[in-house]
Design a protein around this motif. Structure first.
Motif, PDB file in Angstrom:
ATOM      1  N   GLY A 270      33.680  30.520  37.269  1.00 43.30           N
ATOM      2  CA  GLY A 270      32.612  29.780  36.601  1.00 43.30           C
ATOM      3  C   GLY A 270      31.995  30.536  35.440  1.00 43.30           C
ATOM      4  N   GLN A 271      32.263  31.812  35.373  1.00 45.98           N
ATOM      5  CA  GLN A 271      31.709  32.642  34.307  1.00 45.98           C
ATOM      6  C   GLN A 271      32.393  32.308  32.986  1.00 45.98           C
ATOM      7  OE1 GLN A 271      29.272  35.097  34.545  1.00 45.98           O
ATOM      8  NE2 GLN A 271      29.414  35.272  32.337  1.00 45.98           N
ATOM      9  N   PRO A 272      31.655  31.804  32.004  1.00 38.70           N
ATOM     10  CA  PRO A 272      32.276  31.534  30.704  1.00 38.70           C
ATOM     11  C   PRO A 272      32.885  32.825  30.146  1.00 38.70           C
ATOM     12  CG  PRO A 272      30.105  30.552  30.821  1.00 38.70           C
ATOM     13  CD  PRO A 272      30.258  31.424  32.035  1.00 38.70           C
ATOM     14  N   THR A 273      34.177  32.797  29.891  1.00 40.53           N
ATOM     15  CA  THR A 273      34.904  34.001  29.485  1.00 40.53           C
ATOM     16  C   THR A 273      35.773  33.706  28.270  1.00 40.53           C
ATOM     17  OG1 THR A 273      35.011  34.632  31.821  1.00 40.53           O
ATOM     18  CG2 THR A 273      36.467  35.808  30.318  1.00 40.53           C
ATOM     19  N   PRO A 274      35.534  34.362  27.177  1.00 41.09           N
ATOM     20  CA  PRO A 274      36.413  34.168  26.018  1.00 41.09           C
ATOM     21  C   PRO A 274      37.750  34.873  26.252  1.00 41.09           C
ATOM     22  CG  PRO A 274      34.798  35.868  25.553  1.00 41.09           C
ATOM     23  CD  PRO A 274      34.465  35.306  26.911  1.00 41.09           C
ATOM     24  N   VAL A 275      38.707  34.559  25.411  1.00 41.52           N
ATOM     25  CA  VAL A 275      39.989  35.250  25.461  1.00 41.52           C
ATOM     26  C   VAL A 275      39.731  36.736  25.269  1.00 41.52           C
ATOM     27  CG1 VAL A 275      42.134  35.598  24.176  1.00 41.52           C
ATOM     28  CG2 VAL A 275      41.343  33.293  24.665  1.00 41.52           C
ATOM     29  N   GLN A 276      40.414  37.560  26.056  1.00 41.37           N
ATOM     30  CA  GLN A 276      40.247  39.007  25.962  1.00 41.37           C
ATOM     31  C   GLN A 276      41.568  39.603  25.464  1.00 41.37           C
ATOM     32  OE1 GLN A 276      38.679  40.492  29.678  1.00 41.37           O
ATOM     33  NE2 GLN A 276      37.073  38.961  29.702  1.00 41.37           N
ATOM     34  N   TRP A 277      41.668  39.746  24.157  1.00 42.00           N
ATOM     35  CA  TRP A 277      42.914  40.174  23.524  1.00 42.00           C
ATOM     36  C   TRP A 277      43.355  41.554  23.977  1.00 42.00           C
ATOM     37  CZ3 TRP A 277      45.231  36.235  21.473  1.00 42.00           C
ATOM     38  CH2 TRP A 277      44.477  35.185  20.931  1.00 42.00           C
ATOM     39  N   HIS A 278      42.426  42.380  24.408  1.00 44.21           N
ATOM     40  CA  HIS A 278      42.775  43.755  24.789  1.00 44.21           C
ATOM     41  C   HIS A 278      42.884  43.945  26.297  1.00 44.21           C
ATOM     42  CE1 HIS A 278      42.399  44.893  20.650  1.00 44.21           C
ATOM     43  NE2 HIS A 278      41.198  44.335  20.598  1.00 44.21           N
ATOM     44  N   TYR A 279      42.749  42.847  27.066  1.00 42.49           N
ATOM     45  CA  TYR A 279      42.870  42.988  28.520  1.00 42.49           C
ATOM     46  C   TYR A 279      44.303  43.373  28.867  1.00 42.49           C
ATOM     47  CZ  TYR A 279      43.553  41.915  33.402  1.00 42.49           C
ATOM     48  OH  TYR A 279      43.890  42.025  34.724  1.00 42.49           O
ATOM     49  N   ALA A 280      44.434  44.374  29.710  1.00 41.74           N
ATOM     50  CA  ALA A 280      45.758  44.778  30.196  1.00 41.74           C
ATOM     51  C   ALA A 280      45.642  45.150  31.660  1.00 41.74           C
ATOM     52  CB  ALA A 280      46.284  45.958  29.393  1.00 41.74           C
ATOM     53  N   THR A 281      46.623  44.718  32.414  1.00 44.45           N
ATOM     54  CA  THR A 281      46.654  45.045  33.832  1.00 44.45           C
ATOM     55  C   THR A 281      47.080  46.501  34.002  1.00 44.45           C
ATOM     56  OG1 THR A 281      47.464  44.271  35.966  1.00 44.45           O
ATOM     57  CG2 THR A 281      49.049  44.337  34.181  1.00 44.45           C
ATOM     58  N   ASN A 282      46.908  47.037  35.187  1.00 42.00           N
ATOM     59  CA  ASN A 282      47.363  48.386  35.506  1.00 42.00           C
ATOM     60  C   ASN A 282      48.893  48.383  35.508  1.00 42.00           C
ATOM     61  OD1 ASN A 282      48.350  50.598  37.081  1.00 42.00           O
ATOM     62  ND2 ASN A 282      46.287  50.883  37.905  1.00 42.00           N
ATOM     63  N   VAL A 283      49.492  49.036  34.539  1.00 40.33           N
ATOM     64  CA  VAL A 283      50.939  48.996  34.348  1.00 40.33           C
ATOM     65  C   VAL A 283      51.683  49.602  35.530  1.00 40.33           C
ATOM     66  CG1 VAL A 283      52.830  49.730  32.844  1.00 40.33           C
ATOM     67  CG2 VAL A 283      50.665  49.024  31.859  1.00 40.33           C
TER      68      VAL A 283
ATOM     69  N   LEU B  49      39.024  29.266  48.221  1.00 41.53           N
ATOM     70  CA  LEU B  49      37.703  29.377  47.614  1.00 41.53           C
ATOM     71  C   LEU B  49      37.735  30.549  46.645  1.00 41.53           C
ATOM     72  CD1 LEU B  49      34.658  28.684  47.485  1.00 41.53           C
ATOM     73  CD2 LEU B  49      34.341  30.315  49.349  1.00 41.53           C
ATOM     74  N   GLN B  50      37.392  30.287  45.379  1.00 45.71           N
ATOM     75  CA  GLN B  50      37.385  31.351  44.379  1.00 45.71           C
ATOM     76  C   GLN B  50      36.006  31.944  44.164  1.00 45.71           C
ATOM     77  OE1 GLN B  50      39.455  29.234  41.071  1.00 45.71           O
ATOM     78  NE2 GLN B  50      40.516  31.186  40.993  1.00 45.71           N
ATOM     79  N   GLY B  51      34.983  31.169  44.422  1.00 45.69           N
ATOM     80  CA  GLY B  51      33.635  31.683  44.240  1.00 45.69           C
ATOM     81  C   GLY B  51      32.666  30.590  43.850  1.00 45.69           C
ATOM     82  N   MET B  52      31.426  31.001  43.666  1.00 44.69           N
ATOM     83  CA  MET B  52      30.381  30.082  43.246  1.00 44.69           C
ATOM     84  C   MET B  52      29.751  30.629  41.980  1.00 44.69           C
ATOM     85  SD  MET B  52      28.629  29.201  46.891  1.00 44.69           S
ATOM     86  CE  MET B  52      27.634  27.876  46.242  1.00 44.69           C
TER      87      MET B  52
END
Length: 176
Positions: free
Chosen positions: A122-135, A66-69
């Motif tokens: 379910g949250q409409p999310t555009p591409v996030q070009w600057h998203y970066a994980t914790n390196v 289950l990912q969410g509602m």
């Protein structure tokens, strides 16, 4: 006739909403696209997922995660046993699957760096070009993933899921 003009609405009329269950296969590029496609490994993996995973939804009996509602829709994820990039290797007779299981945990850590799993599916999310994980966290997880891969392969080859000489736990859905 197909348009790509935004997310499908999930807010049916009240007081009798149309309750919906949405099932996506992990790494299916149509249903589980990376948050940041600049992570080329995640992008190529998602494209491979459209080939190897997307055509095979009929084999899903019961959603496992289950990912969410969101509004009137409940979201489930069918976890990938291995990342799509390793599917061709896993099909090589005798040695393919053990090698794929060995490589999957480190590769999954690198692929997951392109996803933000904290966003409701379910949250409409555009591409996030600057998203970066914790390196730092990703580097630690990459090192920790190597013995997990060895244990996964040894357990597979031996036919004994408990045979894990490096005493790691089996890899979780989103990697180590």
């Amino acid at each position: 006739g197909i348009t790509f003009n935004g997310a499908t609405q999930t807010n049916s009329p009240q007081p009798t909403p149309l309750l919906t269950e949405d099932v996506a296969r992990q790494y299916d590029g149509w249903a589980d696209f990376p948050t940041n496609p600049v992570n080329l490994l995640a992008l190529v993996n998602a494209l491979a997922g459209t080939v190897f995973f997307h055509p095979h939804y009929s084999g899903i009996d019961a959603p496992q995660l289950l990912q969410g509602m969101y509004q009137d829709t409940t979201y489930y994820l069918e976890p990938a046993p291995i990342v799509p990039l390793l599917v061709p290797l896993s099909r090589v007779p005798v040695v393919g699957m053990p090698l794929a299981l060995t490589l999957d945990p480190p590769l999954r850590v690198l692929v997951e760096a392109g996803y933000d799993r904290t966003i409701n599916p379910g949250q409409p999310t555009p591409v996030q070009w600057h998203y970066a994980t914790n390196v730092t966290k990703a580097a630690v997880n990459l090192v920790r993933s190597v013995p997990v891969g060895w244990d996964d392969a040894i357990a597979y080859v031996s036919g004994n899921p408990a045979k894990r000489p490096f005493h790691t736990k089996p890899q979780p859905v989103y990697g180590v």
